[in-house]
Design an enzyme around this catalytic site. Sequence first.
Site, mmCIF file in Angstrom:
data_model
loop_
_atom_site.group_PDB
_atom_site.id
_atom_site.type_symbol
_atom_site.label_atom_id
_atom_site.label_comp_id
_atom_site.label_asym_id
_atom_site.label_seq_id
_atom_site.Cartn_x
_atom_site.Cartn_y
_atom_site.Cartn_z
ATOM 1 N N ASP A 135 -21.378 52.753 64.796
ATOM 2 C CA ASP A 135 -21.796 53.918 64.030
ATOM 3 C C ASP A 135 -22.129 53.549 62.598
ATOM 4 O OD1 ASP A 135 -22.186 56.423 63.012
ATOM 5 O OD2 ASP A 135 -20.156 57.139 63.360
ATOM 6 N N ASP A 137 -31.324 55.442 57.999
ATOM 7 C CA ASP A 137 -30.367 55.435 59.099
ATOM 8 C C ASP A 137 -31.034 54.950 60.380
ATOM 9 O OD1 ASP A 137 -27.949 55.956 60.495
ATOM 10 O OD2 ASP A 137 -28.783 57.847 61.190
#
Length: 445
Positions: free
Chosen positions: A116, A327
Site C-alpha cells: 500500500d 499515486d
Amino acid sequence: MASSSSSSSSSLLTATTLTLFCILITLSSTTASNGGFRVELIHRDSPKSPFYNSQETSSERLAKNLKRSISRASHFSKNTFYSPNTPQSEIIANRGEYLMNISIGTPPFPILAIADTGSDLVWTQCKPCTDCYEQESPLFDPKSSSTYRDLSCSSTQCSVLEGTGCTESKLCEYEMSYGDRSHTQGNLAVDTVTLSSTNGRPVALPKTIIGCGHDNGGTFDKKGSGIIGLGGGSVSLTTQLGSSIDGKFSYCLVPLSSDSDQSSLINFGSNGVVSGSGVVSTPLVKKEPDTFYYLTLEAISVGSNKIPFPGGGSSFAEASEGNIIIDSGTTLTLLPREFYSEIESAVADAIGAERIDDPAQVLNLCYKATDDLKVPVLTVHFKDADVKLGSLNTFVRTSEEAVCFAFVAVDNLAIYGNLAQMNFLVGYDTEAQTVSFKPTDCIKA
C-alpha cells in the site's frame, strides 16, 4: 511498444481494455552487484494475479477498476488523514491494489500481503488471533521466529508511530483504522523481513519494525495476510530500507493487453536511479501526513491550450505547492471539479466527434472506439517538469464500443494516477526530494 509521448490512437483502441493499473504486485526481487535490486509488478487482472477471475469479461474487470479508483479517492481526503488519537490511512475497499510476497522472521515465513503506497506500517495477522479475518495461508507465529522481538512502551520505535499504547505487560500496542473502516490491532515488534530473489540471493532486512496483528477485520481479502506500507512515513518499508537504497526507487508500469501478461518492475537503490536523455524532474513537497507523495501541478495543456491550475483556496489541492498526490495505486487522474471541467471542455473541442455515454457509468467524456478518433496530446506542467501524455495515458477503452477520458472530477483533491504514468520510468529520490519522469517502453525496461 511506443513510449507514451508518441502513443497513437490506434494503439489506444487495440490495447487499452486491460490497461488499468489498479494493480496488485507479486514481489520477487533481484539483488545487483551495485547494491540495487528489482521487483516484479503484476497487474491485479493479469492471469498471474491471485485475484484474476477468468469468468469476468474485460469490460467487467474494467468497470470494477474504475469504481475502485473513485472509491480510493475518499481515502486521501482530509477525513481519512492521520489524527493524533485515531490514526487513519488509505486501504482499498476491494481487496487492495497491490500484493507482495515477502517473508518475516527466522527462519523466513512467507506471507502475501497488500502493498500500500498510501500507508506506512508493515503488519501481518499473527497467532494467537483473537479476532482475525479469514485468510487462506497459515498465520505467522512470532514464537517460531528467533529474531522476533516485541517492543516495549518506552522504546524509541514505539514513539514514532501514532496510535500506540501500552499493554498490561508494558508492551507497545498499535491500533490503526482505515478509510473503509477496516482495522488492525496488535503488538508493535521488530523482526527480519526478507524479500525473495530471482537470482537465489534473498534480500534480508534485520530489525524491521512490523505490526503483529491479533485483531484485524474489514474488507481484507482472504488471499492476503496483512499490509505492507510503502508510503513516505518513518515506519514504511521504503523508509526502513534507508541507506541501503539511498532513498531511491523507481517503477515502470507496462500497459497490459488481453494477450499479454508482461510484468512491471519496481527498482530500489542504485537500480532505481532515473537518468539519461528525456528525463524531467519535479520537487517532492513535504506535507502532512508524510505518508503521501506530493507534487506541484502548475497547469495542463490540451494541445497548445494551456490551462492553469487553480490556486489560493483552502484545500491542499488548491495550495500553491504540493497540490497533487502522485499515486501508483489510483487508476484515474483526479482533479478538482472546476479545473476538470476546463480540461474536459478543451479535450472535447479538440476531438470534435460525437459523444456517447460510458457503459461503465463512471467516466464523463466518451466516444465510439474508431480508428480515426484523434486524441490531443496533453502536457502536464509540474513545477520544473513538463510531461507529455499520449492517448494511452489519457483515454481508456471501457467496452468494445467506447473509449473514455481517464480523468475525473472530485471535490478538494488531486491525484496523478497510474494510467498517466504508464510507459514512463518514474523515479523517486527522497534524499534529493524529487520525482523524475522518463518516457520509456516499459516492456523492454
